[in-house]
Design an enzyme around this catalytic site. Structure first.
Site, PDB file in Angstrom:
ATOM      1  N   GLU A  68       0.842  -1.209   0.000  1.00 28.94           N
ATOM      2  CA  GLU A  68       0.000   0.000   0.000  1.00 28.94           C
ATOM      3  C   GLU A  68       0.871   1.251   0.000  1.00 28.94           C
ATOM      4  O   GLU A  68       0.591   2.220  -0.717  1.00 28.94           O
ATOM      5  CB  GLU A  68      -0.923  -0.030   1.224  1.00 28.94           C
ATOM      6  N   ASP A  80       0.736   3.748  -3.230  1.00 23.91           N
ATOM      7  CA  ASP A  80       0.335   5.148  -3.063  1.00 23.91           C
ATOM      8  C   ASP A  80       1.250   6.069  -3.876  1.00 23.91           C
ATOM      9  O   ASP A  80       0.783   6.996  -4.551  1.00 23.91           O
ATOM     10  CB  ASP A  80       0.386   5.509  -1.574  1.00 23.91           C
ATOM     11  N   GLU A 136      -4.482   0.477  -3.702  1.00 17.75           N
ATOM     12  CA  GLU A 136      -3.088   0.928  -3.792  1.00 17.75           C
ATOM     13  C   GLU A 136      -2.121  -0.256  -3.733  1.00 17.75           C
ATOM     14  O   GLU A 136      -1.109  -0.281  -4.449  1.00 17.75           O
ATOM     15  CB  GLU A 136      -2.785   1.926  -2.676  1.00 17.75           C
TER      16      GLU A 136
END
Length: 223
Positions: free
Chosen positions: A38, A42, A114
């Site tokens: 994640e 991102d 993400e």
């Protein structure tokens, strides 16, 4: 196989399914979870959307580009994509998180999107990951205009419908749960051109309406 269905929804076939499995695993379900993915996803998402906006709007200034990117990469938008892919059906959650409905929580859904972006990067490289983000966002990007990023979803939905001479949406409170200081509102949003009823959730009526309007906009602007 379940993951075959998910990969079709994502529009991407993994060479190494372990990356996808890890991206779908919440930290409550084990040590090999999607937190690190994640974090990486991102950064890739922000770059991919920033690149697309930079190329699409050569006259937009830095502030306008930043606001548009913030609109496209925020939690609510990612959660809408997650629901479109049906990620809640495939995520691996711990017992407590599962019981509390974690598979519906926007923060968990958005983190999973993400993580999947990072998983695609690890599986096939940066160019493929960026191309995949652009594919998922192509309709949202097509609708984006520099000034629109400052408008809330209800305003944008109203303008979308008015511009096409269509009736305005109707909002209705479905229920309110919790104590006065910690309430959760559920609000429906209906528009004439869609049979589907959209349910928004928020800590106030306004936030729930905005959430529902965001879902309608996503439905209208994505294939």
């Amino acid at each position: 196989m379940q993951l075959e269905r998910l990969q079709k929804k994502l529009g991407y076939q993994f060479t190494n399914l372990d990356y996808l499995l890890q991206a779908l695993t919440h930290r409550s379900a084990g040590a090999k979870n999607n937190e690190r993915l994640e974090f990486l996803g991102d950064s890739i998402l922000n770059f991919a959307i920033g690149k697309a906006l930079f190329e699409k709007f050569p006259k937009a200034n830095e502030g306008e580009l930043s606001r548009m990117r913030a609109t496209l990469v925020r939690e609510q938008t990612l959660a809408i994509l997650a629901r479109k892919f049906g990620l809640g059906e495939y995520m691996k959650l711990g017992a407590g998180e599962l019981k509390s409905g974690g598979y519906r929580r926007e923060s968990i859904l958005s983190d999973c999107v993400e993580a999947i972006i990072a998983a695609i990067y690890l599986d096939a490289g940066m160019d493929k990951a960026i191309a995949q983000v652009h594919l998922w966002y192509q309709d949202l990007l097509a609708e984006m205009k520099p000034g629109d990023a400052q408008k809330d979803p209800k305003t944008r939905l109203q303008e979308f419908l008015q511009g096409r001479k269509l009736p305005l949406p109707t909002y209705e409170v479905l229920n309110i749960k919790g104590e006065a200081h910690n309430q959760t509102f559920k609000v429906t949003c209906k528009i004439e051109m869609l049979e589907e009823i959209f349910i928004g959730i928020g800590t106030s009526r306004r936030k729930a309406e905005q959430n529902a309007a965001e879902q309608v906009l996503a439905k209208l602007t994505t294939k």
